[in-house]
Write a protein that holds these residues in place. Sequence first.
Motif, PDB file in Angstrom:
ATOM      1  N   ALA A  77       0.824  -1.202   0.000  1.00  0.00           N
ATOM      2  CA  ALA A  77       0.000   0.000   0.000  1.00  0.00           C
ATOM      3  C   ALA A  77       0.865   1.262   0.000  1.00  0.00           C
ATOM      4  N   LEU A  78       1.980   1.217   0.742  1.00  0.00           N
ATOM      5  CA  LEU A  78       2.884   2.371   0.747  1.00  0.00           C
ATOM      6  C   LEU A  78       3.516   2.600  -0.615  1.00  0.00           C
ATOM      7  N   ALA A  79       3.801   1.505  -1.341  1.00  0.00           N
ATOM      8  CA  ALA A  79       4.361   1.656  -2.683  1.00  0.00           C
ATOM      9  C   ALA A  79       3.346   2.313  -3.613  1.00  0.00           C
ATOM     10  N   ALA A  80       2.060   1.998  -3.402  1.00  0.00           N
ATOM     11  CA  ALA A  80       1.015   2.578  -4.256  1.00  0.00           C
ATOM     12  C   ALA A  80       0.639   3.984  -3.810  1.00  0.00           C
ATOM     13  N   ARG A  81       0.764   4.244  -2.475  1.00  0.00           N
ATOM     14  CA  ARG A  81       0.347   5.546  -1.940  1.00  0.00           C
ATOM     15  C   ARG A  81       1.258   5.891  -0.757  1.00  0.00           C
ATOM     16  N   PRO A  82       2.323   6.667  -1.002  1.00  0.00           N
ATOM     17  CA  PRO A  82       3.348   6.893   0.028  1.00  0.00           C
ATOM     18  C   PRO A  82       2.813   7.464   1.331  1.00  0.00           C
TER      19      PRO A  82
END
Length: 992
Positions: free
Chosen positions: A413-418
């Motif tokens: 999820a962090l890769a998609a939305r920092p």
Amino acid sequence: MATVLTLLGRPQVEHEGVTAALHAERRCQLLVLLALRRSWVPRAELAELFWPGHRRELAAANLRKALHHARALPWAAALETQGGAVRMTVDTDMLGLDRAVREGRIADALEHCRGELLDGMDDGASQAWTDWLDSERALHARRVHELTRARLAQLEGRTEPCIALARRMLDADPLDEDAVVALLGAQSELGQWEAQREAYRSYELRLEEELGIEPSQRVRKQLRDGLPAAPASIAGAAGAAFFGRAKELAELAALLARDACRLLTVTGPGGAGKSTLMKHILRRLQGQFADGALWIALDDLQAAGQVPARIAAELQLAPGPQQEPLPLICAHLANRQMLLVFDNGEHLQGLADLAQRLLDSAARLKICVTSRVRLGAQGEWLLPLAGLDVPGPQASAQELLASDGVRMFVASALAARPEFDAQAQTEVIGALVRATDGLPLAILLAADWVRHLSVAEIVQELETSLDVLDGGADEGEERPEHRSMRATVERSWQMLTTREQRLLAALSTFVGGFTRRAALQVTSAPLPLLAALADKSLLQLHPEGRCSLHALIRQFAAETLDVGAARDAARRHAHWFLGWLAQAGSATEAGEQKVLDAVAADLENCRAAWRWAVANAEVDLIAGAAWPLSRFLSIRGLAKAGSALFQEAIEHVGGEFAAPACAAVLHGAAAELEFRLDRLDRAELQVRQAIRLARATRRFDKLARYMYRLGHCHLQRGRYSLARRAFQSGVGWARNDADPLVAPQLLSGQASAERALGRYPQATQLMLEALSQRRRLGDAIGTVACLSNLSLFYQDQGDWETSEKQLEEALALCIRHGLVGMRAYLLNNLVLVALRTGDLGAAQAHAQGGLDFARQTGDKSIEAGLHFNLGQIALRRADLDAARTHLRAVLEHANAEARAPLQLEGIALFGSILAAQGKPRAAAVVWTHLTRQAELVRADREEIEQWLGGLPADATTEVPPLPMPFESLVRRIVAEIDSRHIRLASDLDRAP
């Protein structure tokens, strides 16, 4: 000189200028535990911790011996024993750490954190001790991590100390993202470009090796000079993502190390990460095979006959135009030690024969296959692969965030939305990952949606359709079906026969796991057909006789049922589970552990069956299952959820006019849950409805148990004569009830009413008769309840020794039968014994333990009673602030539920606080008023009269009436508790 214990690192003691190491012997383990706890610890807890599985008497004897040996140590003078509890208050390095934290001296606090907590104190002889050590160490490690992060924030802008601390954090956890971001930033400030690149490369490599992912955008943004920063697509991540799997990797390596294991198939549903697991094990084991390892992808082949050509190409063999490749391969492998990995071989008929021929031709060859279906070859070994681990709904936020499934979701999820904030929505992330059963592909596909949806919205979408698990078109995907969870399951579905498809669709009616017996009754599924689905990784068959479907496979299969088939499957499912509940009725009500565990295992199926029966007005099914279901929910601390379930049934079954007999049972069973929740108004309303409907329909089979519950409602409200009449009436109706437990329950209730009225001989005789009947019936819960009540009766008569024996026997039964909900009551009664005998340490330990159990089960009533006793303990220790805190807890609960007995207890405690404050006249007014309350139990009245006798004579002379209504007094106590009742005490002092 003072004695100081070092608990961090290798434990040691400094005493009279001499420092000595502590060894992992029982007496030293006992003393370091007490030094760490610094409070009274019950002897029973210590005995269970160090000697689990021993008889209670033997464990207690071992503890006495260990304490005796501990006292022989010259530095153990601080060891104290007081009745049922032990403590040792001595200076430790952990105290220094605590002081530094309280004072905000983070750097000093970290100076204390040198080494593992109680390093070397492990002991394989007691699993309970090992579990305690692991728990304490995990708590300490989390604390150190948070302190280090806080210190790192303090050092912002001070580059060199920041680098040193960041490296220290990375030594402890090489994957700590906060530490690597701080390190990269500090190196950038100092212009250490090459060191920065090296630190990034080291972190990137470790992430890929251990987790199979790239650094997050947060880390990549910290870099300069064009370091690699391209984010992985969801498709690419699906091929590389790898979290956890430590157990599977170890098992896989162990199997391949065995000479007998030459053909190993890793099975699992599509998207479980079989290929990724094999890629990682291949890297680790390649050096163990003298001639290397070879990866052979099979997913694009159409037939097993094409596999030899693929193997030859990978081996760089070139068969002649008329030469078959297989003999050439066999000759090449004959004297080689190699590992061949066939990836995705489920669709190739004949692959088992090919593997067997290769193995026959090469004695040192081993073959691994990833497949959704086992090959069925002779000598085949299997390693089933399920989803990543995900803690259950009751797990803490820390446990969830540390689990492999949640870690994978958060990283993706962090890769998609920092800016994604996992801490703020841990609970719903856990629900999402549980909905995927930890399946890696599903987690990755779901995580990509955080660009557009909240996690809660993703969960809602997933509850209705698999379509949210669609990654969209991506031409770079190695396996096209990995772009969509639906496509992945569809491929497995197409490999099934028609009979297998029908069975899988019918099994989708089950919620969670189910027994093979239930599968046979609901779907008529023979075991061989269940085994066929298990062989194709669509069903799990567990050794204990249970089966389970992956949640996403279940959802897909349910979508294939037409309306008629779905209705028929749901009807059979409901009839089986509610019928099974009805048959288990008496055993469930008796609290038989085996039956309770069976209901717990199938609780979700029972709930689904109940809701179907309610929606379809199957009144006979509902009436038969209502009592055992209500009893189970009450015993297992699920009364709140059960109350909602029964209220829904009362509203939708058609009410008393359409089905009055069923409505009577529903109201009666609902009253049990409301009473357990301490909602007395609702409980009494429900049970009166049940009594009225039972008499109107002349269905007297459950009237006795309705009278039993009505009697207890009266008891809790202090209406003792009404309670006795209700219990006596119930005894007369008990002959109509098929459950033999009802009669002793009513005798127990009647005994409690007699005791409240001060009729002790009659009360004791009735309770002994009830105990005899319950022992004869094997009623564990009822036996514990009778022993607990008898202990109170003996306390009333001043026989504290006999009272304690009753409670110890009851507590042993609770532990043996796993009756968590009863332990709070027993511990509360043991508090009374300890208070009477002056053992404040044991009283405190029992009360705190009881409070933990009460909160665990959600029992507010006993929680309030324990607060009352803790208030009494605080007063004996002259801790008036603590006494006021406990008084507030008692009265807030009593007021919320209009509980007269609890209100009286709160007023009594208030009077004790006034006396301790030097306000004897005010205390006399309060206590005298209490003795005039009709609801007061005779034993309590006698005790308060003794308290009055202990006040100065002038305080009790011509005591005036209470200068305000009873209700006003209670409200003012709660309102003025923080001001220490100064105004209220003055008003009472000035009473005319």
